[in-house]
Design an enzyme around this catalytic site. Structure first.
Site, PDB file in Angstrom:
ATOM      1  N   ARG A   1      31.141  51.638  58.065  1.00 54.34           N
ATOM      2  CA  ARG A   1      31.197  50.510  57.151  1.00 54.34           C
ATOM      3  C   ARG A   1      31.540  49.230  57.905  1.00 54.34           C
ATOM      4  O   ARG A   1      32.277  49.230  58.869  1.00 54.34           O
ATOM      5  CB  ARG A   1      32.248  50.820  56.073  1.00 54.34           C
TER       6      ARG A   1
ATOM      7  N   LYS B   1      41.510  59.824  60.519  1.00 61.07           N
ATOM      8  CA  LYS B   1      40.125  59.820  60.064  1.00 61.07           C
ATOM      9  C   LYS B   1      39.389  61.066  60.541  1.00 61.07           C
ATOM     10  O   LYS B   1      39.340  61.369  61.732  1.00 61.07           O
ATOM     11  CB  LYS B   1      39.397  58.562  60.543  1.00 61.07           C
TER      12      LYS B   1
ATOM     13  N   ARG C   1      44.510  49.588  53.214  1.00 62.33           N
ATOM     14  CA  ARG C   1      45.406  50.259  54.166  1.00 62.33           C
ATOM     15  C   ARG C   1      46.794  50.342  53.556  1.00 62.33           C
ATOM     16  O   ARG C   1      47.136  49.574  52.644  1.00 62.33           O
ATOM     17  CB  ARG C   1      45.465  49.510  55.495  1.00 62.33           C
TER      18      ARG C   1
END
Length: 326
Positions: free
Chosen positions: A126, A191, A323
């Site tokens: 992204r 991630k 975040r």
């Protein structure tokens, strides 16, 4: 990034078991000279695969390679009649699976077409972020799909994809995956994968979607990644990448086949259960502004809900980034 020739690919397949293979044996298998074997081995060096060479023993990879194959994926889908005749294009090296399907959609229908690569050199996430793509270690795939209802039928699609990716991992014994709005798959706060959706065609009627997925599977080193990450092997996954690809495709096709009818509402509750930041103080940033508050999940359109002093606020994707507040 040079294309891997058929000859180099065949040599790689022979070495994939990480066993010793003499130059004579390899030459006989490939029908070429020892000198030609040496030349092809040098071509493999740019894949960053450690190859050991010992006089009198031959050559071997220091660790086995789990290569993808159409046959391997099909074997894992033998009990899924709706995926018989799966259109799977497997590339050895390619700039980007998403870019390849976007190119193909200008020439033909890509509805149901799957593009997979062993390695990408222009993979992206992204907002144009680089997606690190080591050879034969992760999963890089894209699926093409046609929607009749235009862009309105696609609200929340990337979030729904995250849900079915987590469900696919649960089926494979990995139950620790969670989701970060809008398109990241996390585990242990790091991630694990991501989703990138691109659109073409008429935004008001028939719309072509290219749905890209990246999952870290066997990756052990990645200097180019600027955030904490981990791979499925660290979570105990010991299955093959062919099995992983097959199960992911099974869940993705079920989603895509029903999404225009069911929409994101059918996935909202599950997404909120998987929300990695539920109840945490978060900061939502745009190129010009930041919003802080408590993460309260997503609504039926896939918009993120942030509890702020003035009450519950709703924000749609675009250039927004989420975040945990420090």
């Amino acid at each position: 990034m040079a294309v891997l020739s058929d000859g180099v690919w065949r040599l790689l397949q022979l070495l994939a078991d990480a066993q010793w293979h003499s130059g004579e044996e390899l030459g006989d298998e490939l029908g070429i000279s020892r000198a030609a074997i040496s030349k092809r081995l040098k071509q493999l060096e740019e894949l960053n695969l450690p190859i050991e060479s010992v006089a009198g023993r031959g050559y071997r990879l220091l660790s086995p390679l789990d290569l993808l194959s159409s046959e391997g994926v099909s074997a894992c889908l033998s009990e899924e009649p709706f995926l018989k005749g799966l259109q799977l294009i497997l590339h050895r090296r390619i700039p980007s699976t998403n870019a390849e399907l976007m190119r193909l959609q200008r020439q033909r229908s890509i509805h149901g077409l799957v593009c997979v690569a062993e390695q990408q050199n222009a993979g992206r996430g992204r907002r144009g972020r680089v997606w690190h793509s080591p050879f034969a270690q992760n999963l890089y795939l894209s699926v093409g799909w046609h929607f009749q209802g235009g862009i309105a039928a696609l609200e929340g699609l990337s979030l729904a994809v995250g849900v079915v990716l987590c469900d696919a991992l649960v089926e494979l014994g990995v139950e620790s995956a969670q989701l970060k709005w809008p398109n990241d798959v996390l585990a242990l706060g790091k991630k694990l994968g991501g989703v990138l959706i691109e659109l073409a065609g008429d935004m008001d009627s028939e719309c072509v979607v290219v749905l890209g997925v990246g999952l870290n599977v066997l990756m052990s080193e990645a200097e180019a990644i600027d955030q904490p990450w981990l791979a499925l092997q660290e979570l105990g996954y010991r299955g093959s990448r062919n099995q992983l690809l097959a199960i992911v495709l099974k869940h993705l096709f079920r989603l895509l086949d029903s999404y225009e009818r069911d929409g994101f509402v059918a996935y909202r509750q599950r997404w909120n259960q998987l929300d990695a930041f539920a109840g945490s103080v978060v900061t939502l940033t745009s190129p010009s502004k930041a919003y802080s508050g408590i993460m309260r999940g997503v609504d039926g359109d896939g918009a993120v809900l942030i509890e702020q002093d003035e009450g519950l606020q709703r924000y749609i994707g675009g250039e927004l980034s989420l975040r945990v507040s420090e």
